[in-house]
Design a protein around this motif. Structure first.
Motif, PDB file in Angstrom:
ATOM      1  N   CYS A  33       0.838  -1.202   0.000  1.00 20.00           N
ATOM      2  CA  CYS A  33       0.000   0.000   0.000  1.00 20.00           C
ATOM      3  C   CYS A  33       0.872   1.250   0.000  1.00 20.00           C
ATOM      4  O   CYS A  33       0.567   2.227  -0.699  1.00 20.00           O
ATOM      5  CB  CYS A  33      -0.916  -0.009   1.213  1.00 20.00           C
ATOM      6  SG  CYS A  33      -1.908   1.469   1.405  1.00 20.00           S
ATOM      7  N   SER A  36       2.106   1.892  -3.446  1.00 17.15           N
ATOM      8  CA  SER A  36       1.073   2.481  -4.283  1.00 17.15           C
ATOM      9  C   SER A  36       0.853   3.958  -3.957  1.00 17.15           C
ATOM     10  O   SER A  36       0.652   4.781  -4.855  1.00 17.15           O
ATOM     11  CB  SER A  36      -0.226   1.698  -4.117  1.00 17.15           C
ATOM     12  OG  SER A  36      -1.210   2.200  -4.966  1.00 17.15           O
ATOM     13  N   GLU A  55      -4.677   5.862  -9.029  1.00 19.27           N
ATOM     14  CA  GLU A  55      -3.733   4.992  -8.316  1.00 19.27           C
ATOM     15  C   GLU A  55      -3.988   5.009  -6.818  1.00 19.27           C
ATOM     16  O   GLU A  55      -3.944   3.964  -6.161  1.00 19.27           O
ATOM     17  CB  GLU A  55      -2.297   5.418  -8.621  1.00 19.27           C
ATOM     18  CG  GLU A  55      -1.246   4.630  -7.900  1.00 19.27           C
ATOM     19  CD  GLU A  55      -1.155   3.187  -8.348  1.00 19.27           C
ATOM     20  OE1 GLU A  55      -0.714   2.357  -7.531  1.00 19.27           O
ATOM     21  OE2 GLU A  55      -1.508   2.877  -9.490  1.00 19.27           O
ATOM     22  N   GLY A  59      -5.460   1.575  -6.381  1.00 16.87           N
ATOM     23  CA  GLY A  59      -4.266   0.829  -5.991  1.00 16.87           C
ATOM     24  C   GLY A  59      -4.021   0.796  -4.500  1.00 16.87           C
ATOM     25  O   GLY A  59      -3.681  -0.239  -3.942  1.00 16.87           O
ATOM     26  N   ALA A  60      -4.186   1.931  -3.850  1.00 20.76           N
ATOM     27  CA  ALA A  60      -3.891   1.974  -2.421  1.00 20.76           C
ATOM     28  C   ALA A  60      -5.097   1.594  -1.579  1.00 20.76           C
ATOM     29  O   ALA A  60      -5.001   0.761  -0.680  1.00 20.76           O
ATOM     30  CB  ALA A  60      -3.393   3.365  -2.042  1.00 20.76           C
TER      31      ALA A  60
END
Length: 79
Positions: A33, A36, A55, A59-60
């Motif tokens: 995490c 990201s 993102e 992503g996180a």
């Protein structure tokens, strides 16, 4: 500016290596995490705010939440 980007890249690489080396899966997910999140900050520095927001949110946040839920339902440690 270049010093900040270099520092972020070094921290990003350290977090990626840490994610590979952690035996505790939750710690590995949190390190991923961090990778990201740093990638989204770097996208902001590259003048791509739309990519940075995608993102950070997908992503996180989303992927990390899915991994944490999956780890909580299964085992916490790698065998």
């Amino acid at each position: 500016m270049i010093i900040i980007v270099t520092l972020l890249v070094v921290v990003m690489l350290a977090a990626a290596v840490a994610a590979l080396l952690f035996k505790d899966l939750l710690s590995a997910v949190l390190a991923a995490c961090l990778v990201s999140l740093i990638a989204s900050i770097l996208f902001l520095f590259l003048q791509a705010p739309d990519v940075a927001m995608a993102e950070a949110s997908i992503g996180a946040a989303l992927v990390t939440a899915i991994f944490v839920i999956a780890i909580k339902r299964t085992g916490k440690r790698e065998e």
